[in-house]
Design an enzyme around this catalytic site. Structure first.
Site, PDB file in Angstrom:
ATOM      1  N   ILE A  14       0.828  -1.216   0.000  1.00  0.00           N
ATOM      2  CA  ILE A  14       0.000   0.000   0.000  1.00  0.00           C
ATOM      3  C   ILE A  14       0.860   1.263   0.000  1.00  0.00           C
ATOM      4  CG2 ILE A  14      -0.355   0.315   2.500  1.00  0.00           C
ATOM      5  CD1 ILE A  14      -2.933   0.704  -0.370  1.00  0.00           C
ATOM      6  N   SER A  36      11.789   0.935   6.616  1.00  0.00           N
ATOM      7  CA  SER A  36      11.331  -0.438   6.398  1.00  0.00           C
ATOM      8  C   SER A  36      12.474  -1.375   6.734  1.00  0.00           C
ATOM      9  CB  SER A  36      10.902  -0.623   4.936  1.00  0.00           C
ATOM     10  OG  SER A  36       9.752  -1.405   4.833  1.00  0.00           O
ATOM     11  N   LYS A  91      -5.493   1.837   7.672  1.00  0.00           N
ATOM     12  CA  LYS A  91      -6.551   1.038   8.281  1.00  0.00           C
ATOM     13  C   LYS A  91      -6.105  -0.412   8.429  1.00  0.00           C
ATOM     14  CE  LYS A  91      -8.036  -1.775   5.954  1.00  0.00           C
ATOM     15  NZ  LYS A  91      -7.719  -2.925   5.012  1.00  0.00           N
ATOM     16  N   ASP A 169      -9.848  -7.904   6.939  1.00  0.00           N
ATOM     17  CA  ASP A 169      -8.943  -6.844   6.455  1.00  0.00           C
ATOM     18  C   ASP A 169      -9.605  -6.092   5.302  1.00  0.00           C
ATOM     19  OD1 ASP A 169      -6.089  -5.575   6.227  1.00  0.00           O
ATOM     20  OD2 ASP A 169      -6.626  -6.223   4.212  1.00  0.00           O
TER      21      ASP A 169
HETATM   22  P1  NAP Z   1       2.558  -5.504   3.115  1.00  0.00           P
HETATM   23  O1  NAP Z   1       2.674  -5.461   1.620  1.00  0.00           O
HETATM   24  O2  NAP Z   1       2.800  -6.768   3.819  1.00  0.00           O
HETATM   25  O3  NAP Z   1       3.547  -4.369   3.661  1.00  0.00           O
HETATM   26  C1  NAP Z   1       3.756  -4.128   5.023  1.00  0.00           C
HETATM   27  C2  NAP Z   1       5.179  -3.630   5.200  1.00  0.00           C
HETATM   28  O4  NAP Z   1       5.355  -3.260   6.562  1.00  0.00           O
HETATM   29  C3  NAP Z   1       6.209  -4.677   4.878  1.00  0.00           C
HETATM   30  O5  NAP Z   1       6.751  -4.414   3.611  1.00  0.00           O
HETATM   31  C4  NAP Z   1       7.256  -4.538   5.990  1.00  0.00           C
HETATM   32  O6  NAP Z   1       8.480  -4.071   5.486  1.00  0.00           O
HETATM   33  C5  NAP Z   1       6.739  -3.380   6.825  1.00  0.00           C
HETATM   34  N1  NAP Z   1       6.960  -3.556   8.257  1.00  0.00           N
HETATM   35  C6  NAP Z   1       6.643  -4.606   9.042  1.00  0.00           C
HETATM   36  N2  NAP Z   1       7.008  -4.358  10.313  1.00  0.00           N
HETATM   37  C7  NAP Z   1       7.573  -3.113  10.324  1.00  0.00           C
HETATM   38  C8  NAP Z   1       8.153  -2.290  11.339  1.00  0.00           C
HETATM   39  N3  NAP Z   1       8.216  -2.686  12.621  1.00  0.00           N
HETATM   40  N4  NAP Z   1       8.641  -1.080  10.976  1.00  0.00           N
HETATM   41  C9  NAP Z   1       8.590  -0.668   9.698  1.00  0.00           C
HETATM   42  N5  NAP Z   1       8.059  -1.401   8.696  1.00  0.00           N
HETATM   43  C10 NAP Z   1       7.551  -2.618   9.007  1.00  0.00           C
HETATM   44  O7  NAP Z   1       1.133  -4.995   3.581  1.00  0.00           O
HETATM   45  P2  NAP Z   1       0.155  -3.953   2.850  1.00  0.00           P
HETATM   46  O8  NAP Z   1      -0.746  -4.669   1.934  1.00  0.00           O
HETATM   47  O9  NAP Z   1       0.931  -2.811   2.321  1.00  0.00           O
HETATM   48  O10 NAP Z   1      -0.742  -3.534   4.098  1.00  0.00           O
HETATM   49  C11 NAP Z   1      -0.256  -2.711   5.134  1.00  0.00           C
HETATM   50  C12 NAP Z   1      -1.444  -2.049   5.816  1.00  0.00           C
HETATM   51  O11 NAP Z   1      -2.139  -1.269   4.829  1.00  0.00           O
HETATM   52  C13 NAP Z   1      -2.472  -3.050   6.365  1.00  0.00           C
HETATM   53  O12 NAP Z   1      -2.996  -2.580   7.569  1.00  0.00           O
HETATM   54  C14 NAP Z   1      -3.549  -3.090   5.290  1.00  0.00           C
HETATM   55  O13 NAP Z   1      -4.832  -3.385   5.826  1.00  0.00           O
HETATM   56  C15 NAP Z   1      -3.493  -1.665   4.785  1.00  0.00           C
HETATM   57  N6  NAP Z   1      -3.993  -1.521   3.402  1.00  0.00           N
HETATM   58  C16 NAP Z   1      -3.574  -2.367   2.405  1.00  0.00           C
HETATM   59  C17 NAP Z   1      -4.103  -2.238   1.132  1.00  0.00           C
HETATM   60  C18 NAP Z   1      -3.670  -3.106  -0.014  1.00  0.00           C
HETATM   61  O14 NAP Z   1      -4.271  -3.030  -1.095  1.00  0.00           O
HETATM   62  N7  NAP Z   1      -2.632  -3.923   0.114  1.00  0.00           N
HETATM   63  C19 NAP Z   1      -5.066  -1.265   0.868  1.00  0.00           C
HETATM   64  C20 NAP Z   1      -5.420  -0.382   1.884  1.00  0.00           C
HETATM   65  C21 NAP Z   1      -4.882  -0.529   3.156  1.00  0.00           C
HETATM   66  P3  NAP Z   1       9.733  -4.967   4.969  1.00  0.00           P
HETATM   67  O15 NAP Z   1       9.247  -5.531   3.666  1.00  0.00           O
HETATM   68  O16 NAP Z   1      10.814  -3.971   4.808  1.00  0.00           O
HETATM   69  O17 NAP Z   1       9.962  -6.004   6.027  1.00  0.00           O
END
Ligand code: NAP
Length: 308
Positions: A14, A36, A91, A169
């Protein structure tokens, strides 16, 4: 006025798909840094492996956008607020309601802005849907959120862990719209959560809510959908049927259908900017409370194990 120097924390899907372009397109913000643990960041922008390192070593930031999984967000938000840094929470705003309340109190104490962003509320059809429904009598509501988890959440182990919410989610996005557009509050009557034998979070859920006038609201969440995907909310009223589809982007009223371009994250950043510049916070936990109630009151059924 100088742009708000913002760091994006958690450079996953995201952050890259939406936050970076939205920040680049908003003159009220400048991207000061990224954080990150594994991701290398963006060329030309200072990068740290942890938020603590950024806050200790700089560059200075006025705000952070926390795009990590929800389970780690409280510590990050608390650390930023402690230094008076404004915080945008993706969120869901946290893994528990009480931790979000604690953050809200902390933001108030230090005079920083805390924003719980619900991106689906900024989808094009949502504001006109809310306006149209404001003086209508709702008879019943159907929410159908069916998508293919393998397409939308590949490799996201955190989403299946406690606090990751599983199918809630995406489902919480539907609830963020419903709590915003429906004219009366609503609450859970019954729920069934379907948990794969090898996972800690549900892959599907069937929920029955009702509003304070007794109108039934049914919600069907399923991550096992292949083929056409559904992100629909259908509201039957005394003046005909309203349908929001494509996650709120397309609105159909008895008078016709409208569809506008996706501006969800531009809308979120405009709102965050206003909150910072006016010294306010916006922390609505209603969607998370409904999900918490589903975990509190829902019946569990074990279903077939899920393998990616
Ligand atoms: P994701 O692709 O798994 O990305 C999450 C990132 O958080 C990972 O790349 C990880 O980084 C990083 N992370 C984990 N622990 C951390 C820490 N302690 N400090 C700093 N960075 C850390 O997940 P995502 O899909 O982007 O979703 C993240 C959030 O956005 C969720 O709450 C989700 O509900 C929300 N969201 C997602 C979407 C969507 O379409 N995907 C849409 C709207 C909202 P590293 O890779 O560097 O380990």
């Amino acid at each position: 006025m100088d742009p708000v120097r913002i760091a994006v924390v958690g450079m996953g899907k995201i952050a890259r798909d939406q936050h970076l372009p939205a920040i680049a397109g908003d003159s009220g913000f400048s991207l000061a840094a990224t954080v990150s643990p594994h991701d290398p960041g963006v060329a030309g922008v200072p990068h740290h492996k942890s938020l603590d390192a950024l806050l200790a070593e700089g560059p200075p930031v006025d705000a952070v956008a926390l795009c990590t999984p929800p389970q780690v967000r409280y510590e990050l938000a608390a650390g930023a607020l402690k230094r008076g840094v404004h915080v945008f929470l993706e969120k869901p705003p946290g893994a528990t309601l009480a931790e979000v309340a604690a953050l809200e109190a902390r933001a108030e104490r230090v005079g920083a802005s805390l924003f719980a962003g619900w991106h689906s509320r900024f989808a094009a059809g949502v504001a006109p849907a809310r306006a149209w429904l404001s003086d209508r009598t709702v008879k019943q509501v159907s929410i159908i959120w069916r998508e293919d988890v393998r397409v939308w959440h590949p490799g996201q182990a955190w989403i299946w862990e406690p606090g990751g919410l599983g199918v809630f989610d995406p489902g919480i996005n539907a609830l963020s719209i419903a709590t915003h557009i429906l004219p009366r509050p609503f609450f859970l009557k019954a729920a069934t959560l379907m948990l794969p034998a090898n996972r800690a979070a549900p892959i599907a859920a069937d929920l029955a809510f009702c509003d304070t006038a007794g109108a039934p609201i049914h919600m069907d969440l399923d991550w096992r959908q292949t083929g056409p995907q559904s992100w629909d909310i259908i509201v039957e009223t005394d003046a005909g049927t309203l349908k929001l589809s494509r996650g709120g982007a397309v609105l159909t009223l008895p008078s016709g259908t409208t569809h506008s371009e996706d501006r969800e994250y531009a809308g979120l950043y405009a709102r965050f900017s206003t909150l910072i510049r006016t010294g306010r916070s916006d922390v609505d936990t209603d969607p998370l409370r409904l999900v918490a109630d589903a975990f509190l009151r829902g019946k569990r059924e074990q279903v077939e194990a899920f393998e990616e």
